[in-house]
Design a protein around this motif. Structure first.
Motif, mmCIF file in Angstrom:
data_model
loop_
_atom_site.group_PDB
_atom_site.id
_atom_site.type_symbol
_atom_site.label_atom_id
_atom_site.label_comp_id
_atom_site.label_asym_id
_atom_site.label_seq_id
_atom_site.Cartn_x
_atom_site.Cartn_y
_atom_site.Cartn_z
ATOM 1 N N VAL A 96 -7.222 6.284 2.356
ATOM 2 C CA VAL A 96 -7.352 6.605 0.930
ATOM 3 C C VAL A 96 -6.306 7.621 0.503
ATOM 4 O O VAL A 96 -5.569 7.401 -0.469
ATOM 5 C CB VAL A 96 -8.757 7.153 0.606
ATOM 6 C CG1 VAL A 96 -8.830 7.559 -0.876
ATOM 7 C CG2 VAL A 96 -9.828 6.122 0.905
ATOM 8 N N ALA A 97 -6.242 8.765 1.203
ATOM 9 C CA ALA A 97 -5.461 9.868 0.642
ATOM 10 C C ALA A 97 -4.795 10.782 1.671
ATOM 11 O O ALA A 97 -4.673 11.983 1.437
ATOM 12 C CB ALA A 97 -6.361 10.696 -0.268
ATOM 13 N N ALA A 98 -4.363 10.245 2.798
ATOM 14 C CA ALA A 98 -3.683 11.090 3.781
ATOM 15 C C ALA A 98 -2.393 11.659 3.197
ATOM 16 O O ALA A 98 -1.669 10.982 2.465
ATOM 17 C CB ALA A 98 -3.378 10.288 5.040
ATOM 18 N N LYS A 101 5.822 9.697 8.383
ATOM 19 C CA LYS A 101 4.407 9.846 8.698
ATOM 20 C C LYS A 101 3.542 8.922 7.846
ATOM 21 O O LYS A 101 3.926 8.492 6.766
ATOM 22 C CB LYS A 101 3.974 11.300 8.461
ATOM 23 C CG LYS A 101 4.581 12.297 9.418
ATOM 24 C CD LYS A 101 4.058 12.117 10.835
ATOM 25 C CE LYS A 101 4.570 13.211 11.756
ATOM 26 N NZ LYS A 101 4.066 13.037 13.145
ATOM 27 N N MET A 102 2.347 8.664 8.335
ATOM 28 C CA MET A 102 1.386 7.860 7.579
ATOM 29 C C MET A 102 1.033 8.568 6.277
ATOM 30 O O MET A 102 0.934 9.801 6.234
ATOM 31 C CB MET A 102 0.112 7.634 8.401
ATOM 32 C CG MET A 102 -0.950 6.843 7.638
ATOM 33 S SD MET A 102 -2.491 6.671 8.536
ATOM 34 C CE MET A 102 -3.451 5.744 7.322
ATOM 35 N N ILE A 103 0.821 7.771 5.251
ATOM 36 C CA ILE A 103 0.468 8.299 3.942
ATOM 37 C C ILE A 103 -0.621 7.435 3.320
ATOM 38 O O ILE A 103 -0.670 6.209 3.542
ATOM 39 C CB ILE A 103 1.714 8.370 3.019
ATOM 40 C CG1 ILE A 103 1.392 9.134 1.737
ATOM 41 C CG2 ILE A 103 2.232 6.973 2.724
ATOM 42 C CD1 ILE A 103 2.625 9.460 0.918
ATOM 43 N N GLY A 104 -1.527 8.041 2.588
ATOM 44 C CA GLY A 104 -2.609 7.297 1.969
ATOM 45 C C GLY A 104 -2.166 6.540 0.730
ATOM 46 O O GLY A 104 -1.091 6.790 0.186
ATOM 47 N N VAL A 105 -2.985 5.623 0.287
ATOM 48 C CA VAL A 105 -2.677 4.828 -0.903
ATOM 49 C C VAL A 105 -2.620 5.731 -2.134
ATOM 50 O O VAL A 105 -1.797 5.529 -3.028
ATOM 51 C CB VAL A 105 -3.732 3.718 -1.092
ATOM 52 C CG1 VAL A 105 -3.511 2.975 -2.403
ATOM 53 C CG2 VAL A 105 -3.700 2.749 0.085
ATOM 54 N N ALA A 106 -3.470 6.730 -2.206
ATOM 55 C CA ALA A 106 -3.483 7.676 -3.330
ATOM 56 C C ALA A 106 -3.304 9.075 -2.757
ATOM 57 O O ALA A 106 -4.258 9.854 -2.650
ATOM 58 C CB ALA A 106 -4.783 7.563 -4.105
ATOM 59 N N VAL A 145 -8.446 -0.503 -1.276
ATOM 60 C CA VAL A 145 -8.787 -0.818 -2.669
ATOM 61 C C VAL A 145 -9.299 0.431 -3.384
ATOM 62 O O VAL A 145 -9.030 0.636 -4.575
ATOM 63 C CB VAL A 145 -9.819 -1.959 -2.729
ATOM 64 C CG1 VAL A 145 -10.291 -2.188 -4.162
ATOM 65 C CG2 VAL A 145 -9.209 -3.241 -2.166
ATOM 66 N N THR A 146 -10.030 1.277 -2.669
ATOM 67 C CA THR A 146 -10.471 2.542 -3.264
ATOM 68 C C THR A 146 -9.267 3.373 -3.693
ATOM 69 O O THR A 146 -9.266 3.978 -4.778
ATOM 70 C CB THR A 146 -11.324 3.331 -2.249
ATOM 71 O OG1 THR A 146 -12.563 2.646 -2.046
ATOM 72 C CG2 THR A 146 -11.610 4.732 -2.748
ATOM 73 N N GLY A 147 -8.227 3.390 -2.849
ATOM 74 C CA GLY A 147 -7.001 4.101 -3.211
ATOM 75 C C GLY A 147 -6.352 3.511 -4.445
ATOM 76 O O GLY A 147 -5.862 4.239 -5.326
#
Length: 428
Positions: A113-115, A123-128, A273-275
Motif C-alpha cells: 500500500v504505502a512503503a 528500493k521497493m515502494i508502495g502504490v500510494a 487496489v487499496t493503493g
C-alpha cells in the motif's frame, strides 16, 4: 502489454557466437541483478507510475486490518499514523504481530500500500507512498482471546472513528455468509464515506468461491492475476461479487524483520487496489467513497477475450490506476458493488412482533355460605318441614278462607228463599 520482460527480468543469455582459435573470447560481463523496484512490474504495467504524476496518496489514511504492521523497517518510518489491537493479545498500538504463523502478513500488505523507499529509486515502494497507515492487529484461531467476528466488527468501527478513508481486508472466512454483527460495522463504515477493499481469496488456501467479507454488498472485492494478466490458478478464486483484478503472483513484501520477501495471493492484490483507491481519493478529495469505487470499476481494462462484465474471474477487468485517477467519470448515484443497507432490509427482516399476552385481572368471588346439614330422611309422601313452611301452610290458609266464603253464599241463598215463601199467600 503484461509481459515477463516488463517485470524487469533480463532476457535469457544466448550462446556466444563461435570465434576463431586465434581470437580469444572476451570474458562475459556479470549479469546485473534486478533491483527491488525493477521487480515491481505492477507499478509500470497497471498505470501506477503514470498516476503518480497526479497523486501519490497525500492526505489519505488507510487502515490495514491484519496481523499488524511491524515497527522497525525503514519502509514504514513516517508511514504509520496510529493503531490498535483487537485480538486481546497484541500491543496497544497494533505494531506487534500477533500471529506466529502469519506474523509477516500485515507488514507485507502494508508495504504494497504505502512503503517508503527513502529516496532510493532501487528500493521497493508502495502504490500510494505518501498515504498514511493505521495498523489494526487481529488474531486468527488460538492466537487471539477475542472471537474473530468480534475482532473484525471492532476493527472496522475503530478504523472509522480514527480517520480511515479506506480500509484494507486481506482476509477471508471461506464462507459466503457472515455474522450479523458485521452488518452494523460495515454499514457504519459505508455511511461514514469509507471505502472498503477485500481480497477474494485463494484456491490454494481452500477458497473455491469468494467468501466474506468479500461477499458483503458495497465492498470492493479484488481477484488476482498472474504477471501476464491471466487469472491466477492458485492465488485467486471466482465469484459474482468480484469488482476488479490486480496482480497476485510474484509480489514483494517487507517482512517483520525488514527483509524483502516474494509472495503471492489476493492478499497482495487487494492492497494494490487499496493503493489505487488512495491515489484516487487524493486526486479527487471531494469524491465520495461510492465515486472512488465507481472510478476504479468503470475504468478497469477488459482482458482479451472478455466481452461481458462483471466476469466471474476478472470482475469489471484489470485495475488501471492512471485511468482511475485522470479519466472523466460522472459522479456515481449508487455503489456498483451493491447496497448493504438495502440488503439488510431484505435479508435481515425481523420476525413479526408477538402480540402482547392479555393481562387477566382476577375477580374476587365472595365465599359461599356454609352448607346446611342434610335433613333426616322421611316418608316421601309426607311434606317436609320446608314444604310445610313454603307450600302446605299457605295452601291450608287459602282453603279455609274459600270454605268460609262458600258457606256464606249458601246461607244468603237460603235467607232469600225463606223471604219469598213468606210473601206468597194462597199456597198451602
Amino acid at each position: 502489454m503484461l509481459t515477463g520482460a516488463a517485470a524487469g527480468v533480463p532476457p535469457t543469455d544466448t550462446e556466444p557466437t563461435p570465434r576463431s582459435a586465434a581470437t580469444p573470447s572476451p570474458s562475459p560481463s556479470p549479469t546485473k541483478e534486478p533491483s527491488e523496484r525493477d521487480r515491481q512490474y505492477w507499478i509500470d504495467d497497471y498505470g501506477i507510475k503514470e498516476a503518480w504524476k497526479t497523486s501519490q496518496g497525500e492526505g489519505v489514511t488507510v487502515a490495514v486490518i491484519d496481523t499488524g504492521i511491524v515497527d522497525g523497517p525503514e519502509a514504514f518510518k513516517g508511514a504509520v499514523a496510529g493503531g490498535t489491537d483487537v485480538s486481546g493479545v497484541g500491543a496497544q498500538d497494533g505494531r506487534t504481530p500477533v500471529d506466529v504463523v502469519n506474523r509477516n502478513h500485515g507488514s507485507w500488505v502494508a508495504s504494497l500500500v504505502a512503503a517508503r523507499n527513502g529516496g532510493d529509486a532501487d528500493k521497493m515502494i508502495g502504490v500510494a507512498p505518501k498515504a498514511k497507515l493505521l495498523s489494526v492487529s487481529v488474531g486468527f484461531g488460538d492466537s487471539a482471546t477475542v472471537p474473530f467476528v468480534e475482532q473484525i466488527a471492532e476493527a472496522i468501527t475503530w478504523s472509522v472513528d480514527h480517520g480511515a478513508d479506506i480500509i484494507n481486508l486481506s482476509l477471508t472466512t471461506n464462507a459466503q455468509s457472515w455474522d450479523e454483527s458485521w452488518d452494523d460495522a460495515f454499514l457504519y463504515a459505508m455511511q461514514h464515506d469509507v471505502v472498503i477493499v477485500a481480497a477474494a481469496g485463494n484456491r490454494g488456501s481452500g477458497t473455491n468461491v469468494v467468501g466474506a467479507p468479500a461477499t458483503i454488498p458495497g465492498v470492493l472485492t479484488v481477484a488476482g492475476v498472474d504477471p501476464e494478466g491471466k487469472p491466477s490458478v492458485e492465488a485467486s478464486t471466482q465469484g459474482i461479487t468480484i469488482g476488479v483484478s490486480a496482480p497476485s503472483e510474484k509480489l514483494l513484501g517487507i517482512s517483520a524483520d525488514g527483509v524483502l520477501k516474494e509472495w503471492k495471493g489476493t492478499s497482495g492484490a487487494a492492497p494494490i487496489v487499496t493503493g489505487v483507491a488512495a491515489l484516487v481519493r487524493s486526486a479527487h478529495p471531494d469524491a465520495s467513497a461510492i465515486d472512488v469505487i465507481n472510478r476504479i470499476v468503470q475504468t478497469a481494462r477488459k482482458p482479451k477475450g472478455v466481452t461481458e462484465v462483471p466476469h466471474p474471474l476478472y470482475g469489471y477487468g484489470l485495475v488501471d490506476a492512471e485511468a482511475a485517477v485522470t479519466a472523466d467519470v460522472p459522479a456515481a448515484t449508487r455503489n456498483p458493488m451493491g447496497d448493504l443497507e438495502r440488503w439488510i432490509e431484505v435479508n435481515r427482516r425481523k420476525p413479526a412482533e408477538q402480540q402482547p399476552t392479555p393481562t387477566v385481572t382476577p375477580v374476587e368471588v365472595p365465599p359461599l355460605p356454609p352448607a346446611e346439614g342434610r335433613p333426616e330422611a322421611g316418608s316421601s309422601f309426607l311434606p317436609s318441614q320446608e314444604e310445610l313452611r313454603t307450600g302446605t301452610l299457605p295452601l291450608a290458609a287459602l282453603s279455609g278462607a274459600g270454605i268460609l266464603v262458600v258457606l256464606g253464599v249458601i246461607a244468603a241463598v237460603r235467607r232469600v228463599r225463606s223471604a219469598r215463601v213468606r210473601r206468597s199467600p194462597g199456597k198451602p
